[in-house]
Every structure is written in C-alpha cells, then in structure tokens.
Design a protein around this motif. Structure first.
Motif, PDB file in Angstrom:
ATOM      1  N   SER A  71       0.834  -1.082   0.052  1.00 47.86           N
ATOM      2  CA  SER A  71      -0.093  -0.026   0.036  1.00 47.86           C
ATOM      3  C   SER A  71       0.770   1.194  -0.011  1.00 47.86           C
ATOM      4  O   SER A  71       2.074   1.159   0.462  1.00 47.86           O
ATOM      5  CB  SER A  71      -0.762   0.036   1.333  1.00 47.86           C
ATOM      6  N   VAL A  72       0.171   2.252  -0.569  1.00 46.77           N
ATOM      7  CA  VAL A  72       1.174   3.613  -0.642  1.00 46.77           C
ATOM      8  C   VAL A  72       0.561   4.341   0.788  1.00 46.77           C
ATOM      9  O   VAL A  72      -0.506   4.632   1.151  1.00 46.77           O
ATOM     10  CB  VAL A  72       0.726   4.457  -1.914  1.00 46.77           C
ATOM     11  N   TYR A  73       1.739   4.813   1.229  1.00 52.29           N
ATOM     12  CA  TYR A  73       1.781   5.590   2.743  1.00 52.29           C
ATOM     13  C   TYR A  73       2.104   7.057   2.464  1.00 52.29           C
ATOM     14  O   TYR A  73       3.323   7.142   1.904  1.00 52.29           O
ATOM     15  CB  TYR A  73       2.249   4.976   3.758  1.00 52.29           C
ATOM     16  N   GLN A  74       1.842   7.948   3.266  1.00 43.48           N
ATOM     17  CA  GLN A  74       2.440   9.516   3.378  1.00 43.48           C
ATOM     18  C   GLN A  74       2.824   9.561   5.042  1.00 43.48           C
ATOM     19  O   GLN A  74       1.929   9.293   5.647  1.00 43.48           O
ATOM     20  CB  GLN A  74       1.340  10.556   2.970  1.00 43.48           C
ATOM     21  N   PHE A  75       4.088  10.076   4.983  1.00 49.00           N
ATOM     22  CA  PHE A  75       4.288  10.377   6.519  1.00 49.00           C
ATOM     23  C   PHE A  75       4.921  11.594   6.589  1.00 49.00           C
ATOM     24  O   PHE A  75       5.479  12.108   5.584  1.00 49.00           O
ATOM     25  CB  PHE A  75       5.615   9.072   6.848  1.00 49.00           C
ATOM     26  N   ILE A  76       4.750  12.197   7.747  1.00 50.80           N
ATOM     27  CA  ILE A  76       5.400  13.660   7.959  1.00 50.80           C
ATOM     28  C   ILE A  76       6.135  13.417   9.327  1.00 50.80           C
ATOM     29  O   ILE A  76       5.422  12.850  10.389  1.00 50.80           O
ATOM     30  CB  ILE A  76       4.071  14.505   8.423  1.00 50.80           C
ATOM     31  N   GLY A  77       7.203  13.901   9.311  1.00 53.47           N
ATOM     32  CA  GLY A  77       8.183  13.585  10.630  1.00 53.47           C
ATOM     33  C   GLY A  77       9.575  14.260  10.454  1.00 53.47           C
ATOM     34  O   GLY A  77       9.646  14.903   9.500  1.00 53.47           O
ATOM     35  N   GLU A  78      10.456  14.213  11.273  1.00 54.72           N
ATOM     36  CA  GLU A  78      11.833  14.773  11.260  1.00 54.72           C
ATOM     37  C   GLU A  78      12.760  13.634  10.710  1.00 54.72           C
ATOM     38  O   GLU A  78      12.542  12.402  11.185  1.00 54.72           O
ATOM     39  CB  GLU A  78      12.175  15.306  12.531  1.00 54.72           C
ATOM     40  N   LEU A  79      13.589  14.331   9.920  1.00 52.33           N
ATOM     41  CA  LEU A  79      14.711  13.298   9.589  1.00 52.33           C
ATOM     42  C   LEU A  79      15.829  13.120  10.514  1.00 52.33           C
ATOM     43  O   LEU A  79      16.288  14.374  10.964  1.00 52.33           O
ATOM     44  CB  LEU A  79      15.363  13.714   7.943  1.00 52.33           C
ATOM     45  N   LEU A  80      16.302  12.204  10.634  1.00 43.42           N
ATOM     46  CA  LEU A  80      17.371  11.739  11.736  1.00 43.42           C
ATOM     47  C   LEU A  80      18.506  11.210  10.892  1.00 43.42           C
ATOM     48  O   LEU A  80      18.351   9.969  10.036  1.00 43.42           O
ATOM     49  CB  LEU A  80      16.985  10.785  12.712  1.00 43.42           C
ATOM     50  N   ILE A  81      19.767  11.912  10.854  1.00 44.13           N
ATOM     51  CA  ILE A  81      20.891  11.464  10.042  1.00 44.13           C
ATOM     52  C   ILE A  81      21.813  10.601  10.866  1.00 44.13           C
ATOM     53  O   ILE A  81      21.960  10.899  12.114  1.00 44.13           O
ATOM     54  CB  ILE A  81      21.677  12.439   9.522  1.00 44.13           C
ATOM     55  N   GLN A  82      21.808   9.112  10.540  1.00 46.42           N
ATOM     56  CA  GLN A  82      22.616   8.367  11.241  1.00 46.42           C
ATOM     57  C   GLN A  82      23.800   8.308  11.237  1.00 46.42           C
ATOM     58  O   GLN A  82      24.381   9.107  10.127  1.00 46.42           O
ATOM     59  CB  GLN A  82      22.108   6.812  10.906  1.00 46.42           C
ATOM     60  N   PRO A  83      24.862   7.924  11.937  1.00 44.83           N
ATOM     61  CA  PRO A  83      26.306   7.966  11.957  1.00 44.83           C
ATOM     62  C   PRO A  83      26.821   7.574  10.281  1.00 44.83           C
ATOM     63  O   PRO A  83      27.896   7.744  10.165  1.00 44.83           O
ATOM     64  CB  PRO A  83      27.084   7.095  13.016  1.00 44.83           C
ATOM     65  N   ASP A  84      26.246   6.380   9.793  1.00 46.80           N
ATOM     66  CA  ASP A  84      26.641   5.977   8.501  1.00 46.80           C
ATOM     67  C   ASP A  84      25.882   6.768   7.214  1.00 46.80           C
ATOM     68  O   ASP A  84      25.903   6.584   6.320  1.00 46.80           O
ATOM     69  CB  ASP A  84      26.210   4.590   8.330  1.00 46.80           C
ATOM     70  N   HIS A  85      25.578   7.951   7.716  1.00 47.65           N
ATOM     71  CA  HIS A  85      25.099   9.080   6.898  1.00 47.65           C
ATOM     72  C   HIS A  85      23.642   8.375   6.129  1.00 47.65           C
ATOM     73  O   HIS A  85      23.012   9.202   5.184  1.00 47.65           O
ATOM     74  CB  HIS A  85      26.111   9.368   5.742  1.00 47.65           C
ATOM     75  N   GLU A  86      22.881   7.526   6.472  1.00 46.25           N
ATOM     76  CA  GLU A  86      21.767   6.946   6.363  1.00 46.25           C
ATOM     77  C   GLU A  86      20.516   7.743   6.903  1.00 46.25           C
ATOM     78  O   GLU A  86      20.769   8.350   8.046  1.00 46.25           O
ATOM     79  CB  GLU A  86      21.734   5.544   6.723  1.00 46.25           C
ATOM     80  N   GLY A  87      19.634   8.272   5.975  1.00 46.23           N
ATOM     81  CA  GLY A  87      18.538   9.068   6.645  1.00 46.23           C
ATOM     82  C   GLY A  87      17.408   8.180   7.290  1.00 46.23           C
ATOM     83  O   GLY A  87      17.075   7.174   6.578  1.00 46.23           O
ATOM     84  N   VAL A  88      16.826   8.459   8.421  1.00 43.55           N
ATOM     85  CA  VAL A  88      15.670   7.671   9.010  1.00 43.55           C
ATOM     86  C   VAL A  88      14.566   8.716   9.402  1.00 43.55           C
ATOM     87  O   VAL A  88      14.888   9.731  10.039  1.00 43.55           O
ATOM     88  CB  VAL A  88      16.111   6.953  10.185  1.00 43.55           C
ATOM     89  N   LEU A  89      13.424   8.644   9.001  1.00 52.03           N
ATOM     90  CA  LEU A  89      12.281   9.671   9.185  1.00 52.03           C
ATOM     91  C   LEU A  89      11.437   9.225  10.404  1.00 52.03           C
ATOM     92  O   LEU A  89      11.083   7.976  10.358  1.00 52.03           O
ATOM     93  CB  LEU A  89      11.174   9.583   7.868  1.00 52.03           C
ATOM     94  N   GLN A  90      11.447   9.980  11.465  1.00 57.10           N
ATOM     95  CA  GLN A  90      10.709   9.765  12.630  1.00 57.10           C
ATOM     96  C   GLN A  90       9.429  10.144  12.471  1.00 57.10           C
ATOM     97  O   GLN A  90       9.043  11.393  12.688  1.00 57.10           O
ATOM     98  CB  GLN A  90      11.498  10.281  13.873  1.00 57.10           C
ATOM     99  N   ALA A  91       8.499   9.349  12.128  1.00 56.82           N
ATOM    100  CA  ALA A  91       7.189   9.656  11.692  1.00 56.82           C
ATOM    101  C   ALA A  91       6.488  10.199  12.993  1.00 56.82           C
ATOM    102  O   ALA A  91       6.400   9.560  14.030  1.00 56.82           O
ATOM    103  CB  ALA A  91       6.559   8.599  11.085  1.00 56.82           C
ATOM    104  N   ARG A  92       5.695  11.309  12.788  1.00 55.75           N
ATOM    105  CA  ARG A  92       4.902  11.700  13.733  1.00 55.75           C
ATOM    106  C   ARG A  92       3.376  11.620  13.418  1.00 55.75           C
ATOM    107  O   ARG A  92       2.521  11.450  14.058  1.00 55.75           O
ATOM    108  CB  ARG A  92       5.158  13.010  14.223  1.00 55.75           C
ATOM    109  N   VAL A  93       3.182  11.667  11.723  1.00 55.40           N
ATOM    110  CA  VAL A  93       1.818  11.419  11.289  1.00 55.40           C
ATOM    111  C   VAL A  93       2.123  10.405  10.009  1.00 55.40           C
ATOM    112  O   VAL A  93       3.020  10.658   9.448  1.00 55.40           O
ATOM    113  CB  VAL A  93       1.359  12.879  10.382  1.00 55.40           C
TER     114      VAL A  93
END
Length: 122
Positions: A71-93
């Motif tokens: 399924s297709v989802y939309q997420f709103i949140g803050e981007l957290l940059i990991q030490p390996d320069h990978e981005g993870v979105l911390q979704a609040r919505v």
C-alpha cells in the motif's frame, strides 16, 4: 518561532533524500510518499520505496495506523541522520494514500518547486 513548535513537513520525494540534497538535514521536517515494502511492529520500523529509492521510517508513534505491504503511505516527521549517513524519518503522522497517482504526484512536486523558485526570484 517557539523552540518546541512543530514545523510543517516540506514536500520531498525519496529521490530528494540523498546526502547532497538541501533537504537532507538533521531534524528537517519532511513529508514523503512511498509504497510500503516491509514493516515490523516489534522494532517500530518500516521501509517505503519509490522507484529505486527507499527510506526507513520509525512508526512507533503510529499506533492507530493499519499497515499493509504494497500500500502507499504518506508520512510527516523529522529526518534523523545516522552515523553511517543514512536518513531515517521519525514519523509523527502517517496515512494510507492508496489510489494516489505517483507519477502525477511527482509532476505536481516539480511544478511546485518551479513556482517556488520563480516566486523567490521575484
């Protein structure tokens, strides 16, 4: 602006989330759309994809959302940059947006960026 004020999520595509992108900043408030590839309620992590691009999303705060792979989802949140320069979105919505035409979505995003660039230049 108040320090704990919640910012609106900037519309970005998963293609925009590479380290050289101006959107790829620690704590950036973002709004993304992608197809759910996998998720785990135990770890609180999900992976969304759009074409060849993927993003890990933390879903631990989204208790009332029913997840369905493909399924297709939309997420709103803050981007957290990991030490390996990978981005993870911390979704609040999050919400299911099945039925959205992703090609049309990408076209409208390009038009929005063109409009904003022209507006800022004037």
């Amino acid at each position: 602006m108040e320090p704990d004020e919640i910012k609106s999520g900037a519309l970005v595509s998963l293609q925009d989330l590479c380290p050289s992108s101006p959107f790829f900043k620690q704590g950036a408030s973002l709004r993304v759309v992608g197809k759910l590839l996998e998720y785990s309620l135990e770890t609180g992590l999900a992976t969304i994809i759009d074409g060849d691009n993927s993003l890990i999303v933390t879903i631990e705060n989204l208790k009332d959302l029913n997840f369905q792979v493909d399924s297709v989802y939309q997420f709103i949140g803050e981007l957290l940059i990991q030490p390996d320069h990978e981005g993870v979105l911390q979704a609040r919505v999050g919400r299911n947006v099945d039925g959205i035409d992703l090609d049309l979505y990408h076209q409208s995003l390009l038009l929005l960026r063109q409009f904003q660039a022209n507006h800022l230049n004037n």
